[in-house]
Design a protein around this motif. Sequence first.
Motif, PDB file in Angstrom:
ATOM      1  N   GLU A  62       1.703   1.995  -3.507  1.00 13.20           N
ATOM      2  CA  GLU A  62       0.558   2.554  -4.215  1.00 13.20           C
ATOM      3  C   GLU A  62       0.306   4.012  -3.848  1.00 13.20           C
ATOM      4  N   ASP A  71       5.959  -3.749  -7.866  1.00 13.73           N
ATOM      5  CA  ASP A  71       6.101  -2.517  -7.093  1.00 13.73           C
ATOM      6  C   ASP A  71       7.352  -1.742  -7.515  1.00 13.73           C
ATOM      7  N   TYR A 103       0.823  -1.207   0.000  1.00 16.36           N
ATOM      8  CA  TYR A 103       0.000   0.000   0.000  1.00 16.36           C
ATOM      9  C   TYR A 103       0.860   1.262   0.000  1.00 16.36           C
ATOM     10  N   ARG A 131      -1.819   5.222  -7.541  1.00 13.36           N
ATOM     11  CA  ARG A 131      -2.811   4.368  -8.201  1.00 13.36           C
ATOM     12  C   ARG A 131      -2.706   2.947  -7.654  1.00 13.36           C
ATOM     13  N   GLU A 132      -3.763   2.166  -7.857  1.00 12.53           N
ATOM     14  CA  GLU A 132      -3.748   0.767  -7.452  1.00 12.53           C
ATOM     15  C   GLU A 132      -2.859  -0.027  -8.396  1.00 12.53           C
ATOM     16  N   LEU A 133      -2.128  -0.980  -7.831  1.00 15.71           N
ATOM     17  CA  LEU A 133      -1.251  -1.835  -8.621  1.00 15.71           C
ATOM     18  C   LEU A 133      -1.683  -3.297  -8.599  1.00 15.71           C
ATOM     19  N   HIS A 171      -4.185  -6.859  -2.247  1.00 17.43           N
ATOM     20  CA  HIS A 171      -3.353  -6.926  -1.043  1.00 17.43           C
ATOM     21  C   HIS A 171      -3.968  -7.888  -0.037  1.00 17.43           C
TER      22      HIS A 171
END
Length: 207
Positions: free
Chosen positions: A37, A168, A34, A42-44, A47
């Motif tokens: 992100e 990430d 998180y 943005r969302e990757l 989780h």
Amino acid sequence: MSADELGRWVPDSPEEVAKVFAKAAFPWWIAGGYAIELAVGRELRPHADVDVLVLRRDQALARNLLAGWDLYVADPPGQGQLRPWRSGEALPPPLHDIWCRRTPVAPWSVQLMLDEAEGDQWVSRRAPQIQLPIERLGRTSPTGTPYLAPEVQLFYKAKATRAKDETDFEAVLPLLNAPQRAWLADAIQVVAPDHPWRTRLLPASRT
């Protein structure tokens, strides 16, 4: 213990965590995926949990903030064993991983991580020679949520890199400036000198 024995996870969102920690009288940061992100905006990916980093010296304050929660510490770390974190108990190193849920029948929703500090310096629990001024340890999202600096989070991900860690790294690499890249490359050299990320972080003259 198996995942079934430890209980299921339904992680809070960073926004929900921020509400829980809104009255915290100590520094804290969203960590893990998180944090990446929040850095990229943005969302990757999905989780499985949400990590919150606090300094070990502030653990009593964190314990009091979560006094109404059901709190368990991984003891010993990394062995799939949990025990209650008793009120008033000071957790010494190497204990650093605390699972948190609102009631004994609720799913786990926050993973509290304890890290070391000396004076105004953050000190890596994995390699104490790796340090950073605490004022540089975190960033703040546009909505006011504190999160771990991406170079520090990537350092933690470099030890045993998984596919999600590569995701990430690729997402946040373009956002790292030269000092951040140099710090991360030097930190990785301590724990994984042959890690392929180092060649991506440094100019050819330093690799």
